[in-house]
Motif scaffolding. Structure first.
Motif, mmCIF file in Angstrom:
data_model
loop_
_atom_site.group_PDB
_atom_site.id
_atom_site.type_symbol
_atom_site.label_atom_id
_atom_site.label_comp_id
_atom_site.label_asym_id
_atom_site.label_seq_id
_atom_site.Cartn_x
_atom_site.Cartn_y
_atom_site.Cartn_z
ATOM 1 N N CYS A 174 0.852 -1.197 0.000
ATOM 2 C CA CYS A 174 0.000 0.000 0.000
ATOM 3 C C CYS A 174 0.881 1.238 0.000
ATOM 4 C CB CYS A 174 -0.918 0.026 1.225
ATOM 5 S SG CYS A 174 -2.126 -1.306 1.259
ATOM 6 N N ASP A 175 0.436 2.266 -0.716
ATOM 7 C CA ASP A 175 1.173 3.525 -0.737
ATOM 8 C C ASP A 175 0.973 4.257 0.585
ATOM 9 O OD1 ASP A 175 2.819 5.488 -1.723
ATOM 10 O OD2 ASP A 175 1.802 5.607 -3.654
ATOM 11 N N ALA A 176 1.663 5.380 0.744
ATOM 12 C CA ALA A 176 1.611 6.112 2.013
ATOM 13 C C ALA A 176 0.208 6.587 2.343
ATOM 14 C CB ALA A 176 2.573 7.292 1.953
ATOM 15 N N ASP A 177 -0.625 6.836 1.318
ATOM 16 C CA ASP A 177 -1.995 7.297 1.563
ATOM 17 C C ASP A 177 -2.979 6.149 1.748
ATOM 18 O OD1 ASP A 177 -2.134 6.291 -0.978
ATOM 19 O OD2 ASP A 177 -2.815 8.140 -1.930
ATOM 20 N N GLY A 178 -2.491 4.904 1.811
ATOM 21 C CA GLY A 178 -3.349 3.745 2.021
ATOM 22 C C GLY A 178 -3.855 3.090 0.755
ATOM 23 N N THR A 179 -3.537 3.642 -0.428
ATOM 24 C CA THR A 179 -3.983 3.075 -1.704
ATOM 25 C C THR A 179 -3.330 1.708 -1.936
ATOM 26 O OG1 THR A 179 -4.221 5.282 -2.643
ATOM 27 C CG2 THR A 179 -4.131 3.437 -4.198
ATOM 28 N N LEU A 180 -4.149 0.707 -2.249
ATOM 29 C CA LEU A 180 -3.614 -0.619 -2.558
ATOM 30 C C LEU A 180 -2.905 -0.564 -3.909
ATOM 31 C CD1 LEU A 180 -3.405 -3.676 -1.931
ATOM 32 C CD2 LEU A 180 -5.542 -3.967 -3.201
ATOM 33 N N VAL A 181 -1.643 -0.939 -3.939
ATOM 34 C CA VAL A 181 -0.839 -0.900 -5.156
ATOM 35 C C VAL A 181 -0.632 -2.293 -5.739
ATOM 36 C CG1 VAL A 181 1.445 -0.303 -6.089
ATOM 37 C CG2 VAL A 181 0.314 1.216 -4.443
ATOM 38 N N TRP A 182 -0.475 -3.294 -4.878
ATOM 39 C CA TRP A 182 -0.164 -4.653 -5.359
ATOM 40 C C TRP A 182 -0.556 -5.650 -4.291
ATOM 41 C CZ3 TRP A 182 3.341 -8.127 -3.142
ATOM 42 C CH2 TRP A 182 3.633 -9.272 -3.902
ATOM 43 N N SER A 183 -0.917 -6.865 -4.731
ATOM 44 C CA SER A 183 -1.306 -7.912 -3.793
ATOM 45 C C SER A 183 -1.049 -9.267 -4.420
ATOM 46 C CB SER A 183 -2.797 -7.770 -3.431
ATOM 47 O OG SER A 183 -3.267 -8.923 -2.760
ATOM 48 N N THR A 184 -0.775 -10.259 -3.577
ATOM 49 C CA THR A 184 -0.628 -11.632 -4.080
ATOM 50 C C THR A 184 -1.972 -12.323 -4.258
ATOM 51 O OG1 THR A 184 -0.337 -12.405 -1.799
ATOM 52 C CG2 THR A 184 1.659 -11.961 -3.080
ATOM 53 N N ASN A 185 -3.051 -11.741 -3.725
ATOM 54 C CA ASN A 185 -4.401 -12.327 -3.838
ATOM 55 C C ASN A 185 -4.427 -13.773 -3.337
ATOM 56 O OD1 ASN A 185 -5.715 -10.022 -5.067
ATOM 57 N ND2 ASN A 185 -4.560 -10.507 -6.925
ATOM 58 N N THR A 186 -3.919 -13.974 -2.137
ATOM 59 C CA THR A 186 -3.811 -15.335 -1.589
ATOM 60 C C THR A 186 -4.643 -15.500 -0.323
ATOM 61 O OG1 THR A 186 -1.755 -14.598 -0.520
ATOM 62 C CG2 THR A 186 -1.551 -15.851 -2.559
ATOM 63 N N THR A 187 -5.726 -14.745 -0.209
ATOM 64 C CA THR A 187 -6.515 -14.800 1.025
ATOM 65 C C THR A 187 -7.223 -16.139 1.207
ATOM 66 O OG1 THR A 187 -8.356 -13.765 -0.150
ATOM 67 C CG2 THR A 187 -6.892 -12.317 1.101
ATOM 68 N N GLU A 188 -7.375 -16.910 0.126
ATOM 69 C CA GLU A 188 -8.105 -18.179 0.231
ATOM 70 C C GLU A 188 -7.182 -19.389 0.123
ATOM 71 O OE1 GLU A 188 -11.147 -18.087 -2.705
ATOM 72 O OE2 GLU A 188 -12.181 -16.364 -1.824
ATOM 73 N N LEU A 231 10.893 -15.356 -3.284
ATOM 74 C CA LEU A 231 10.024 -14.962 -2.185
ATOM 75 C C LEU A 231 8.805 -15.877 -2.204
ATOM 76 C CD1 LEU A 231 9.604 -12.824 0.085
ATOM 77 C CD2 LEU A 231 8.236 -11.528 -1.574
ATOM 78 N N VAL A 232 8.532 -16.570 -1.096
ATOM 79 C CA VAL A 232 7.475 -17.581 -1.089
ATOM 80 C C VAL A 232 6.528 -17.351 0.080
ATOM 81 C CG1 VAL A 232 8.871 -19.326 -2.250
ATOM 82 C CG2 VAL A 232 8.901 -19.201 0.238
ATOM 83 N N LEU A 233 5.252 -17.690 -0.144
ATOM 84 C CA LEU A 233 4.262 -17.769 0.915
ATOM 85 C C LEU A 233 3.997 -19.246 1.189
ATOM 86 C CD1 LEU A 233 1.712 -14.959 -0.114
ATOM 87 C CD2 LEU A 233 3.768 -14.794 1.313
ATOM 88 N N MET A 291 4.476 -25.939 2.558
ATOM 89 C CA MET A 291 4.263 -26.051 1.112
ATOM 90 C C MET A 291 4.134 -24.641 0.536
ATOM 91 S SD MET A 291 1.574 -29.216 0.743
ATOM 92 C CE MET A 291 1.457 -28.914 -1.027
ATOM 93 N N GLU A 292 4.728 -24.439 -0.637
ATOM 94 C CA GLU A 292 4.717 -23.124 -1.266
ATOM 95 C C GLU A 292 3.365 -22.874 -1.953
ATOM 96 O OE1 GLU A 292 8.046 -23.149 -3.868
ATOM 97 O OE2 GLU A 292 9.521 -22.965 -2.263
ATOM 98 N N LEU A 293 2.698 -21.799 -1.543
ATOM 99 C CA LEU A 293 1.391 -21.447 -2.110
ATOM 100 C C LEU A 293 1.486 -20.308 -3.110
ATOM 101 C CD1 LEU A 293 -0.717 -21.579 1.179
ATOM 102 C CD2 LEU A 293 -0.358 -23.402 -0.507
ATOM 103 N N TRP A 294 2.527 -19.514 -3.001
ATOM 104 C CA TRP A 294 2.774 -18.407 -3.954
ATOM 105 C C TRP A 294 4.270 -18.209 -4.024
ATOM 106 C CZ3 TRP A 294 5.382 -13.836 -3.995
ATOM 107 C CH2 TRP A 294 5.100 -12.948 -5.047
#
Length: 841
Positions: free
Chosen positions: A146-160, A174-176, A182-185
């Motif tokens: 997220c940028d300094a103003d809170g704007t979402l800039v990038w995400s791995t989209n791995t909430t599920e 870089l792994v999640l 086990m590597e999910l991302w």
């Protein structure tokens, strides 16, 4: 957890490389837990030497790096680290990218130095963030920037995906991870411009070069893996190949090609089994330098980076012997001749049209002194350059020299056209919307009766200022009276334009006969009750319900229009002249000052997607209605393709653009992406536009014709039959892509398995359903020449002809699927729209 270590500079080391002392305020975990957050400020481990030409803030060292920092031994080690890296001016850096970088770490008497960093992966190079931006591994398992103003800039989209933690491996990946490690991302699965040792580039993945040496954003040059090997392309609108690995295999025979960087070689595999030897191998100069990487540079070179003695050694990996064969050998607009660079006007003995970007480095290219743009009121002209070719040398259609020139002049996206011909009246033409380096054709390159010409678009007004010094002296001698007179005339012209704008509007409209009804902005504002009832929104504007006299209408207000009034009215004239029962009718328009509005007939049942996807499946359409909708759409497209003066290609056929009246008669709508093709031309070059999931395979070449609509029509047929979207990411992975399922079922003769069991009415019409699936497969042939025309599709629906019997059942183009996923997955990606006309959604 390693304890913090106080680092004190005891004396200045006489280092021969750029170095930095480390400042560290906290200890670092090797496996990051959920909820961890880092902020881009000096509280992070960072370099602080004022002499550095780089700036980095580290959030995640790998194991060896952390151990090294906690060690008291004097040593030197290369390492990967993850954090914020300055992508702007270092002295006052305000642009950072979240990245993985290779850095060498040097320790001497408790003082730790960083030197020679190189970024090998980044998440947001097209959208840098500012000071105090943050990276967080959320409690839901999503890594977000997220940028300094809170704007979402990038995400791995791995909430599920049950993420439990994060780590940076010793190979720079870089792994999640989940609780079982086990590597999910993996960052390795999302390459930018670099491959590190052990990383694999799969079919359809790309290395995208940066824009320039100082601009880190994605450029126009990329390297990718296709089923027949490794390819390098230049261009976003019409990608042109400038390198291909000498490997075998074809698009139809192989789906498992990949490129791997291993110790000692870059290996290209195009065989079916990963265990076999590579089909092509680029031997690296040396293999004893530990960690190495290859990067696709902004100029098109694929360079190997190695560090033997605290400094980088680089070498080219492409076996391209001619330096002029690289797309940016002489930069944009530059002309390359035997490795020497010049500007287009200088090549023909003129001046005043182009200038070198950097006179000390001619290979950085040229820029027009007076740039040409689609918004310019001045009509451009073409600068003719004899014996000049474009770097690729491929020409994609046959025509005359004059038509090749006019095609570029009439297409605002075209920056240059290239024509190669013999003594005959026709030759080969290429329209370039991306400008790269051009090549001076050597004598003897072609037979004596061949010639190669380049026509570079320049601003017509520029010619008026190309004065020689002698002419300039005469002009200056005329005196101040002429200057004053010119100023007075200019002021009068501006005043006349400002005072007579309505008359100018009328003049434009009078020049375009056949326009539909014209409304004022106030009339449409009143008709829609001040635009109060929104009935739909599209990519180019919002649609409002309205009432004109006793007629219900849909009014589309176009937003963010950069198009000139004359061009807008010309498109209204073209679309307004279309009158067909299966096309939504354009009733009128408004072109008043900055306002652009379109008035369409009202379609009370809305768009088809509402009736075949989830929302209305409680009461699904019966088979008779579905079949009639298929036929209506086919008739509307056949009219656009065959019965108009020019072929009109819709380019965005999908259920959202098919509207239904009160009787469920289907009408094709939304001509916002439509393209006119001269019937003599047959095909046209255009940039990618449309909707992921409905794009035909030939979009990968950017040369298309009306058969792209036929392909999209085949997708729509299957969606109507199956009651689901072609790309449905809510489904299990094996069921997400409808056409892949169709391919599998067709090969096992189980087509009817695709019918939704809830559509009980279809069980009584299985023969007709099967017949429609065969029509869909005919329309979905990967080779566009094997697809039917829409006129033939109508004949098939009328029972006047049968479907093609020898169908190719390999319906899925893997590269297109990857492109679809990339467009969908990149929230910052936008498909370019050249036209603004659009029907109500």
């Amino acid at each position: 957890m390693y304890p913090p270590k106080i680092l004190i500079l005891l004396f200045v080391l006489p280092l021969t490389f750029s170095s930095s002392r480390l400042a560290m305020s906290k200890s670092f975990a090797l496996n990051v837990e959920l909820g961890t957050i880092w902020r881009n400020n000096p509280s992070l481990l960072h370099n602080i030497s004022p002499d550095d030409n780089f700036s980095m803030r580290i959030i995640l060292p790998m194991d060896a790096f952390t151990t090294f920092i906690s060690s008291s031994h004097d040593a030197s080690i290369p390492s990967f680290a993850c954090g914020f890296f300055c992508a702007g001016a270092v002295a006052t850096c305000d642009d950072y990218i979240f990245s993985i970088f290779f850095v060498s770490v040097y320790s001497f008497k408790d003082v730790v130095y960083l030197h020679s960093p190189e970024v090998v992966w980044s998440a947001n190079r097209d959208h840098p963030v500012k000071e105090n931006a943050s990276v967080q591994l959320t409690e839901l398992g999503d890594l977000v920037l997220c940028d300094a103003d809170g704007t979402l800039v990038w995400s791995t989209n791995t909430t599920e995906k049950s993420v439990a933690g994060m780590n940076l491996t010793s190979t720079g990946n870089l792994v999640l991870l989940n609780h079982a490690n086990m590597e999910l991302w993996r960052s390795f699965d999302h390459p930018t411009d670099t491959l590190v040792t052990g990383q694999v580039l799969q079919v359809g993945q790309k290395l995208m070069a940066s824009t320039s040496m100082t601009n880190w954003a994605s450029g126009k040059i990329y390297l990718t893996v296709l089923p027949d090997g490794m390819h390098a392309f230049a261009g976003t609108d019409t990608p042109l190949s400038y390198y291909r690995s000498p490997t075998g295999g074809t698009v139809m025979t192989n789906r498992s090609a990949y490129v791997a960087l291993k110790n000692g070689s870059l290996e290209v595999f195009t065989s079916f089994r990963d265990t076999e030897a590579p089909d092509y191998q680029i031997k690296l100069p040396k293999d004893n330098y530990g960690l190495v990487f290859v990067r696709l540079e902004f100029d098109g070179h694929l360079r190997l980076y190695q560090m033997p003695n605290n400094s980088w050694l680089t070498s080219d990996l492409f076996d391209i012997t001619d330096p002029c064969a690289y797309p940016l050998a002489c930069g944009e607009y530059g002309i390359c001749s035997n490795g020497q660079c010049s500007c287009p006007d200088a090549a023909i003995g003129q001046s005043g049209l182009f200038e070198l970007i950097d006179p000390r480095e001619p290979n950085r290219g040229c820029s027009p002194i007076d740039s040409v743009s689609c918004d310019s009121s001045q009509k451009p002209r073409l600068l003719s350059l004899p014996n000049i070719n474009h770097f690729n040398g491929v020409y994609n259609w046959t025509t005359s020299e004059e038509r090749c020139k006019l095609s570029c002049l009439n297409n605002c996206l075209c920056k240059a056209s290239f024509f190669k011909h013999s003594d005959a009246s026709t030759g080969y033409c290429f329209l370039a919307s991306d400008i790269f380096s051009m090549i001076s054709v050597k004598a003897g390159s072609y037979p004596s009766n061949f010639s190669s010409l380049a026509f570079v678009k320049v601003n017509r007004a520029t010619r008026n200022f190309m004065l020689t010094q002698g002419k300039l002296a005469v002009v200056l001698a005329i005196g101040s009276s002429t200057f004053i007179a010119m100023v007075v005339v200019a002021v009068l012209v501006v005043l006349r334009r400002n005072m007579a704008e309505p008359l100018e509007d009328d003049d434009i409209i009078d020049q375009l006969p056949g326009l539909p009804a014209r409304f004022s902005f106030m009339e449409l504002k009143s008709a829609t009750e001040d635009f109060s009832k929104v009935i739909g929104k599209g990519g180019s504007g919002s649609v409002f319900e309205g009432q004109i006299c006793d007629k219900q209408v849909a009014v589309k207000r176009l937003d963010g229009i950069n198009q000139g009034k004359r061009e807008f009215l010309a498109e209204v004239q073209t679309i307004g002249s279309i009158n067909h029962i299966y096309l939504v009718r354009l009733i009128g328009f408004c072109a008043e000052k900055s306002h652009r509005l379109l008035v369409y007939e009202y379609m009370p049942n809305g768009s088809l997607d509402r009736w075949i996807f989830q929302r209305h499946q409680e009461a699904p359409l019966d088979w008779k209605t579905r079949l009639r909708i298929i036929t209506d759409v086919a008739r509307g497209l056949a009219y656009l393709h065959s019965d108009c003066r020019e072929t009109i290609v819709h380019l965005d056929i999908k259920p959202q653009n098919i509207l239904l009246d009160e009787q469920f008669t289907a009408k094709v709508s939304d001509f916002g992406l439509a393209k006119l093709i001269d019937r003599e031309q047959g095909s046209v070059m255009t940039r990618l536009r449309g909707t992921p999931g409905y794009l035909a395979p030939e979009w990968l070449t950017s040369v298309i014709n009306e058969k792209v609509d036929v392909y999209s029509f085949g997708i729509v047929i299957m969606e109507i039959i199956c009651g689901r979207s072609n790309l449905d990411y809510s489904q299990p992975e094996e069921s997400r892509h409808l056409i892949s399922m169709l391919q599998d079922k067709a090969k096992t003769d189980k087509l009817l398995d695709l019918i939704n069991p809830r559509f009980t009415d279809m069980q009584c019409h299985l023969d007709e359903v099967s017949r429609m699936m065969n029509l869909a497969m005919w329309c979905l042939q990967v080779d566009s020449r094997r697809r039917p025309s829409m006129t033939e599709a109508v004949k098939f629906l009328d029972g006047a002809m049968d479907v093609e019997t020898e169908l190719d059942l390999d319906l899925v183009n893997l590269e297109l699927m990857v492109a679809n996923r990339a467009v969908r997955g990149n929230f910052a990606a936008t498909l370019q729209i050249d036209s603004v006309l659009s029907g109500p959604r």
